[in-house]
Motif scaffolding. Structure first.
Motif, PDB file in Angstrom:
ATOM      1  N   VAL A 189      50.115  40.234  32.649  1.00 31.75           N
ATOM      2  CA  VAL A 189      49.203  41.358  32.872  1.00 31.75           C
ATOM      3  C   VAL A 189      49.715  42.230  34.015  1.00 31.75           C
ATOM      4  O   VAL A 189      49.716  43.460  33.923  1.00 31.75           O
ATOM      5  CB  VAL A 189      47.779  40.854  33.187  1.00 31.75           C
ATOM      6  N   THR A 224      38.756  46.980  33.286  1.00 34.40           N
ATOM      7  CA  THR A 224      38.743  45.514  33.253  1.00 34.40           C
ATOM      8  C   THR A 224      38.043  44.901  34.454  1.00 34.40           C
ATOM      9  O   THR A 224      37.677  43.727  34.416  1.00 34.40           O
ATOM     10  CB  THR A 224      40.182  44.976  33.192  1.00 34.40           C
ATOM     11  N   GLY A 279      35.869  51.971  30.267  1.00 30.65           N
ATOM     12  CA  GLY A 279      35.519  50.787  29.504  1.00 30.65           C
ATOM     13  C   GLY A 279      34.220  50.918  28.765  1.00 30.65           C
ATOM     14  O   GLY A 279      33.997  50.253  27.755  1.00 30.65           O
ATOM     15  N   ALA A 285      32.796  47.211  28.173  1.00 21.01           N
ATOM     16  CA  ALA A 285      33.119  46.545  29.431  1.00 21.01           C
ATOM     17  C   ALA A 285      31.929  45.812  30.029  1.00 21.01           C
ATOM     18  O   ALA A 285      32.111  44.946  30.895  1.00 21.01           O
ATOM     19  CB  ALA A 285      33.661  47.554  30.432  1.00 21.01           C
ATOM     20  N   THR A 303      32.841  42.513  28.497  1.00 21.67           N
ATOM     21  CA  THR A 303      34.196  41.989  28.696  1.00 21.67           C
ATOM     22  C   THR A 303      34.598  41.851  30.162  1.00 21.67           C
ATOM     23  O   THR A 303      35.341  40.943  30.523  1.00 21.67           O
ATOM     24  CB  THR A 303      35.222  42.888  27.994  1.00 21.67           C
ATOM     25  N   SER A 304      34.096  42.727  31.030  1.00 13.17           N
ATOM     26  CA  SER A 304      34.578  42.739  32.415  1.00 13.17           C
ATOM     27  C   SER A 304      34.268  41.465  33.203  1.00 13.17           C
ATOM     28  O   SER A 304      35.048  41.116  34.108  1.00 13.17           O
ATOM     29  CB  SER A 304      34.033  43.963  33.154  1.00 13.17           C
ATOM     30  N   VAL A 328      34.840  38.660  32.310  1.00 15.12           N
ATOM     31  CA  VAL A 328      35.986  37.791  32.017  1.00 15.12           C
ATOM     32  C   VAL A 328      37.300  38.467  32.391  1.00 15.12           C
ATOM     33  O   VAL A 328      38.148  37.874  33.066  1.00 15.12           O
ATOM     34  CB  VAL A 328      36.010  37.400  30.523  1.00 15.12           C
ATOM     35  N   THR A 329      37.470  39.727  31.982  1.00 17.57           N
ATOM     36  CA  THR A 329      38.761  40.386  32.175  1.00 17.57           C
ATOM     37  C   THR A 329      39.103  40.616  33.645  1.00 17.57           C
ATOM     38  O   THR A 329      40.285  40.719  33.993  1.00 17.57           O
ATOM     39  CB  THR A 329      38.797  41.733  31.439  1.00 17.57           C
ATOM     40  N   HIS A 330      38.096  40.662  34.520  1.00 19.86           N
ATOM     41  CA  HIS A 330      38.409  40.891  35.933  1.00 19.86           C
ATOM     42  C   HIS A 330      39.248  39.761  36.518  1.00 19.86           C
ATOM     43  O   HIS A 330      39.968  39.952  37.492  1.00 19.86           O
ATOM     44  CB  HIS A 330      37.114  41.052  36.752  1.00 19.86           C
ATOM     45  N   LEU A 333      41.789  38.427  35.164  1.00 13.16           N
ATOM     46  CA  LEU A 333      43.180  38.543  34.727  1.00 13.16           C
ATOM     47  C   LEU A 333      43.964  39.598  35.495  1.00 13.16           C
ATOM     48  O   LEU A 333      45.184  39.674  35.380  1.00 13.16           O
ATOM     49  CB  LEU A 333      43.227  38.880  33.227  1.00 13.16           C
ATOM     50  N   VAL A 334      43.271  40.411  36.272  1.00 11.60           N
ATOM     51  CA  VAL A 334      43.898  41.554  36.931  1.00 11.60           C
ATOM     52  C   VAL A 334      43.899  41.333  38.435  1.00 11.60           C
ATOM     53  O   VAL A 334      42.901  40.869  39.003  1.00 11.60           O
ATOM     54  CB  VAL A 334      43.149  42.863  36.588  1.00 11.60           C
ATOM     55  N   ILE A 377      38.375  42.528  41.294  1.00  8.40           N
ATOM     56  CA  ILE A 377      39.361  41.965  40.380  1.00  8.40           C
ATOM     57  C   ILE A 377      39.959  40.701  40.990  1.00  8.40           C
ATOM     58  O   ILE A 377      39.881  40.482  42.193  1.00  8.40           O
ATOM     59  CB  ILE A 377      40.494  42.972  40.055  1.00  8.40           C
TER      60      ILE A 377
END
Length: 246
Positions: A28, A47, A63, A67, A70-71, A73-75, A77-78, A135
């Motif tokens: 990522v 994210t 987003g 978002a 999803t955010s 979870v996605t936070h 990864l960044v 993040i």
């Protein structure tokens, strides 16, 4: 008798699922490096976990409505930069290996995810109208730390770090009641609270100029400490312990 490994064994025996998580985080970050600056900013905001996303202005943020779901979870990864990622990777290696070996891949990933969600929720509760993005996998990794403490000190009492690395399933798991009254865990928890509290002195915001979301750290840690017993692969641990006794 505690089994011993040959002298040529590597110092770090990292489970594949931990390596996979690390690989995703690195990929990522590499992908972000390839994006133009404006697109990278949009990606980060889309994210990131932003508490204000759940307010009236949430749909206008990058987003959009997606978002909202999803955010959380996605936070994880960044990361802000390579230094941020390196620090989290080091802590993931420190606390993820024994948990993954003890619980297995699916339980490890679920535990990691739930702790990260708890970190995001704690951040939200303290900052419902905050527009600043959060993040990083710190909340999830703090949860791994909390879970590890439930069997770290029993390992130190009966074999030390070597046993923790070589036979984590054979280690006795502290009950929650025992963990909450164990002096070593209480001291560790107090130190963690103090260190995170120090990050906000003089800043007056949940995420200071160094980018440390202390609520996520404490929320993930507490969830990990309190709920690890629900994820622990008790049957596997008992089988390995029985094999050692035999």
């Amino acid at each position: 008798m505690i089994p011993t490994a040959p002298s040529h064994d590597p110092i770090f025996n990292v489970p594949r699922c931990v390596v996979a998580v690390l690989a995703v985080l690195v990929l990522v970050q590499i992908g972000r490096e390839l994006l133009p600056e404006e697109e990278d900013l949009w990606f980060v905001l889309a994210t990131a976990f932003i508490p204000a996303r759940y307010g009236p202005m949430g749909f206008e943020l990058p987003g959009g409505e997606t978002a909202l779901f999803t955010s959380p979870v996605t936070h994880m990864l960044v990361h802000g930069d390579w230094m941020h990622l390196s620090l989290n990777s080091a802590w993931l290696l420190a606390f993820g290996g024994a948990v993954a070996e003890r619980t297995g891949t699916l339980r490890f990933l679920l535990f990691f995810l739930v702790c990260g969600l708890a970190g995001a929720f704690a951040f939200y509760l303290a900052n419902m109208d905050l527009m600043q993005p959060m993040i990083g996998a710190s909340g999830a990794i703090s949860g791994l730390m909390g879970g590890t403490l439930r069997f770290l000190f029993p390992a130190l009492d009966s074999g030390g770090f070597r046993r923790l690395r070589e036979a984590p399933r054979s280690i006795r798991l502290m009950s929650l009641q025992e963990a909450l009254t164990d002096r070593r865990i209480l001291v560790t928890s107090a130190i963690l609270v103090v260190l995170n509290a120090l990050t906000i002195i003089g800043f007056g915001a949940a995420q200071n100029s160094a980018g440390i979301a202390w609520e996520a750290h404490l929320g993930g840690y507490a969830l990990g400490l309190f709920t690890y017993g629900l994820f622990d692969n008790v049957s596997a641990a008992k089988e390995e312990l029985q094999a050692i006794d035999d």
